[in-house]
Design a protein around this motif. Structure first.
Motif, PDB file in Angstrom:
ATOM      1  N   ALA A 218      -1.125 -24.023 -60.297  1.00  0.00           N
ATOM      2  CA  ALA A 218      -0.635 -23.336 -60.305  1.00  0.00           C
ATOM      3  C   ALA A 218       0.474 -23.058 -61.173  1.00  0.00           C
ATOM      4  O   ALA A 218       0.556 -24.927 -61.286  1.00  0.00           O
ATOM      5  N   ASP A 219       1.666 -22.353 -61.094  1.00  0.00           N
ATOM      6  CA  ASP A 219       2.309 -22.515 -62.505  1.00  0.00           C
ATOM      7  C   ASP A 219       3.107 -21.416 -61.110  1.00  0.00           C
ATOM      8  O   ASP A 219       3.870 -20.248 -61.411  1.00  0.00           O
ATOM      9  N   GLY A 220       4.570 -22.655 -60.046  1.00  0.00           N
ATOM     10  CA  GLY A 220       4.843 -22.026 -59.643  1.00  0.00           C
ATOM     11  C   GLY A 220       4.671 -22.860 -58.165  1.00  0.00           C
ATOM     12  O   GLY A 220       3.878 -23.777 -58.032  1.00  0.00           O
ATOM     13  N   THR A 221       5.572 -22.491 -57.581  1.00  0.00           N
ATOM     14  CA  THR A 221       5.717 -23.208 -55.891  1.00  0.00           C
ATOM     15  C   THR A 221       4.937 -22.702 -54.731  1.00  0.00           C
ATOM     16  O   THR A 221       3.737 -21.247 -55.186  1.00  0.00           O
ATOM     17  N   PRO A 222       4.295 -23.687 -53.592  1.00  0.00           N
ATOM     18  CA  PRO A 222       2.569 -22.615 -52.453  1.00  0.00           C
ATOM     19  C   PRO A 222       3.066 -21.871 -52.033  1.00  0.00           C
ATOM     20  O   PRO A 222       2.720 -20.911 -51.728  1.00  0.00           O
ATOM     21  N   THR A 223       4.605 -21.614 -51.789  1.00  0.00           N
ATOM     22  CA  THR A 223       4.574 -19.953 -51.478  1.00  0.00           C
ATOM     23  C   THR A 223       4.655 -19.057 -52.217  1.00  0.00           C
ATOM     24  O   THR A 223       4.185 -18.004 -51.718  1.00  0.00           O
ATOM     25  N   GLN A 224       5.333 -19.525 -53.659  1.00  0.00           N
ATOM     26  CA  GLN A 224       4.777 -18.254 -54.540  1.00  0.00           C
ATOM     27  C   GLN A 224       3.315 -18.191 -54.575  1.00  0.00           C
ATOM     28  O   GLN A 224       3.018 -16.568 -54.674  1.00  0.00           O
ATOM     29  N   ARG A 225       2.565 -18.661 -54.781  1.00  0.00           N
ATOM     30  CA  ARG A 225       0.797 -18.254 -54.924  1.00  0.00           C
ATOM     31  C   ARG A 225       0.398 -18.447 -54.228  1.00  0.00           C
ATOM     32  O   ARG A 225      -0.664 -19.050 -54.140  1.00  0.00           O
ATOM     33  N   GLU A 253       5.824 -28.449 -57.083  1.00  0.00           N
ATOM     34  CA  GLU A 253       6.538 -28.662 -56.084  1.00  0.00           C
ATOM     35  C   GLU A 253       4.991 -29.289 -55.724  1.00  0.00           C
ATOM     36  O   GLU A 253       4.555 -28.925 -54.935  1.00  0.00           O
ATOM     37  N   ALA A 254       4.880 -31.340 -56.483  1.00  0.00           N
ATOM     38  CA  ALA A 254       4.023 -31.718 -56.011  1.00  0.00           C
ATOM     39  C   ALA A 254       3.110 -31.485 -55.021  1.00  0.00           C
ATOM     40  O   ALA A 254       2.097 -31.495 -54.549  1.00  0.00           O
ATOM     41  N   GLN A 255       4.554 -32.656 -54.054  1.00  0.00           N
ATOM     42  CA  GLN A 255       3.714 -32.541 -52.202  1.00  0.00           C
ATOM     43  C   GLN A 255       3.567 -31.320 -51.781  1.00  0.00           C
ATOM     44  O   GLN A 255       2.492 -31.287 -51.417  1.00  0.00           O
ATOM     45  N   GLY A 256       4.246 -30.580 -51.844  1.00  0.00           N
ATOM     46  CA  GLY A 256       3.596 -29.656 -51.780  1.00  0.00           C
ATOM     47  C   GLY A 256       2.135 -28.859 -51.607  1.00  0.00           C
ATOM     48  O   GLY A 256       1.834 -28.194 -50.884  1.00  0.00           O
ATOM     49  N   TRP A 257       1.976 -28.829 -53.348  1.00  0.00           N
ATOM     50  CA  TRP A 257       0.467 -28.489 -53.555  1.00  0.00           C
ATOM     51  C   TRP A 257      -0.491 -29.628 -52.754  1.00  0.00           C
ATOM     52  O   TRP A 257      -1.673 -29.399 -52.190  1.00  0.00           O
ATOM     53  N   LEU A 258      -0.312 -30.685 -52.980  1.00  0.00           N
ATOM     54  CA  LEU A 258      -1.064 -31.550 -52.221  1.00  0.00           C
ATOM     55  C   LEU A 258      -1.053 -31.651 -50.623  1.00  0.00           C
ATOM     56  O   LEU A 258      -2.197 -31.066 -49.760  1.00  0.00           O
ATOM     57  N   GLU A 267      -9.737 -32.414 -49.743  1.00  0.00           N
ATOM     58  CA  GLU A 267      -8.493 -33.665 -49.817  1.00  0.00           C
ATOM     59  C   GLU A 267      -8.276 -33.665 -50.867  1.00  0.00           C
ATOM     60  O   GLU A 267      -9.280 -34.309 -52.423  1.00  0.00           O
ATOM     61  N   PRO A 268      -7.094 -34.294 -50.653  1.00  0.00           N
ATOM     62  CA  PRO A 268      -6.156 -34.869 -52.034  1.00  0.00           C
ATOM     63  C   PRO A 268      -6.729 -36.262 -51.998  1.00  0.00           C
ATOM     64  O   PRO A 268      -6.836 -36.954 -51.287  1.00  0.00           O
ATOM     65  N   LEU A 269      -6.788 -36.442 -53.316  1.00  0.00           N
ATOM     66  CA  LEU A 269      -6.748 -37.750 -53.919  1.00  0.00           C
ATOM     67  C   LEU A 269      -5.322 -38.110 -54.593  1.00  0.00           C
ATOM     68  O   LEU A 269      -5.822 -38.415 -55.825  1.00  0.00           O
ATOM     69  N   HIS A 270      -4.818 -38.259 -53.421  1.00  0.00           N
ATOM     70  CA  HIS A 270      -2.818 -38.838 -53.920  1.00  0.00           C
ATOM     71  C   HIS A 270      -2.894 -40.340 -54.420  1.00  0.00           C
ATOM     72  O   HIS A 270      -3.019 -41.011 -53.396  1.00  0.00           O
TER      73      HIS A 270
END
Length: 410
Positions: A218-225, A253-258, A267-270
């Protein structure tokens, strides 16, 4: 030795090497701004010259309207981009700015081609007095047609691309494993929640063993999208659903998307891996953060292939998910069997694919690197910025893993 009074009287001096840091930064900023202004001027000037100023001899009202419209677009564009993609993240401004960028890029491209045709006609003494006007009309018609078609291509559900990928080290028990690849959904300023739901339905119809989202969600935050990403929670797979970050997550917000993807059942492969097993054989399914993660300054983020493979059996085949194709250099050095990537969009709007190729080893498709490593680069499902795809169709990819033999695309 100086006395204490003389020491106190001496002015404070900046640390060695920092005295000119401020002026250098200011100079870089001014140069960067000048380059941006120059690029924008060229992008807008050439379409104006081709359509209205190159001997087309339009009636004065046509000339004035065209000039005013293009000038207004040029002046408004940087402000709209700043409002839409800066701290405010105003979606309406972003939609206008992104669409403007797509329109002017297509007009610039075909104006350049039209200019070449004009020069050839002049050299051949062909076309007569109306050749500039004919070329202007042709450029306008072709550009309008491509923009209309390109918008349709960007907004439709991606077609499915099917490909057999032969992995020599793959055990017979995993022969025929169906891996569905999503990449670059780019949920953004245009609300595509319905599109997201239809993409999910298309993925589920493929009856996947493994589903991969290769980043740029996404382009934007998890809340926005939130609404646009929600359908991802209904995607089904038999063995695994995995996700890695792309570079655009690190604009937000990368961690927010994970966390959001974990919430949706992925399963986030971080910089991590999972094991996929079937018929007594296993496959290492690993993923790494995007190559931009380290420079983002986000604690705990940065590409770490060694960490992603920690504890794995080196004799097991590895499918690595890395957002950018250029990570294949490290993957090949590590003996990875197959890397899956996105990022390029196939160029998205021709001829941008040639510029992408400067930065990436591959623009789309299956390629071979080193003795063992294969790379599949998806054109992606969505689009970034301009809601257009011209000669770069979107895709959902179904990779069927085979043990040994030749690759076969359809």
């Amino acid at each position: 030795m100086a006395d204490s009074d003389s020491i106190r009287a001496e002015p404070d001096l900046p640390p060695v090497g920092e005295s000119n840091a401020g002026p250098r930064r200011s100079l870089r900023a001014r140069l960067g701004g000048a380059v941006v202004v120059l690029v924008l001027a060229v992008l807008f000037f050439l379409p104006w010259w081709t359509l209205f100023g190159s001997g087309t001899d339009w009636p004065l009202p046509v000339f004035l309207v065209g000039t005013v419209v293009l000038a207004a677009m040029l002046v408004a564009f940087p402000f709209l981009m700043a409002a839409g993609h800066g701290r405010r993240r105003a979606d309406r401004a972003a939609r206008i700015a992104d669409s403007t960028l797509g329109v002017i890029w297509v007009l610039f491209t075909w104006s350049a081609l039209g200019g070449l045709v004009h020069l050839v006609l002049i050299g051949l003494d062909a076309g007569g007095a109306d050749r500039a006007r004919v070329i202007a009309v042709a450029v306008a018609v072709v550009s309008a047609g491509l923009l209309a078609w390109g918008h349709h291509e960007a907004m439709r559900v991606p077609r499915v691309k099917r490909l057999d990928v032969h992995v020599p080290r793959l055990g017979a028990g995993l022969d025929g494993t169906r891996v569905v690849v999503l990449a670059d959904t780019h949920y953004g300023p245009i609300d595509r929640a319905d599109w997201s739901a239809r993409v999910t339905e298309a993925v589920n119809e493929l009856d996947a063993d493994v589903v991969i989202h290769a980043g740029d969600i996404a382009d934007g935050t998890p809340t926005q999208r939130h609404a646009q990403s929600a359908p991802l929670g209904t995607i089904r797979s038999r063995l695994a659903k995995v996700y890695v970050t792309g570079n655009h997550e690190y604009f937000g917000e990368a961690q927010g998307w994970l966390d959001r993807m974990a919430e949706l059942g992925w399963e986030p492969l971080h910089n991590a891996h999972v094991m996929v097993e079937r018929g007594g054989d296993s496959l290492v399914l690993a993923g790494v953060d995007d190559v931009t993660a380290e420079s983002s300054g986000l604690t705990g983020h940065g590409t770490n292939l060694v960490g992603a493979l920690a504890g794995t059996d080196p004799d097991r085949p590895v499918l690595l998910v890395a957002h950018q194709p250029k990570f294949v250099r490290q993957a090949a050095a590590a003996g990875i069997d197959l890397q899956v990537s996105g990022h390029t969009h196939g160029g998205q709007i021709w001829p941008f694919n040639f510029l992408v190729r400067v930065d990436q080893p591959v623009v789309h498709g299956l390629s071979h690197h080193g003795e063992r490593t294969q790379l599949y680069t998806s054109r992606g499902a969505g689009f970034w910025g301009p809601p257009f795809r011209v000669f770069a169709p979107s895709e959902i990819t179904l990779l069927t893993l085979r043990s040994g033999g030749e690759d076969d695309a359809s």
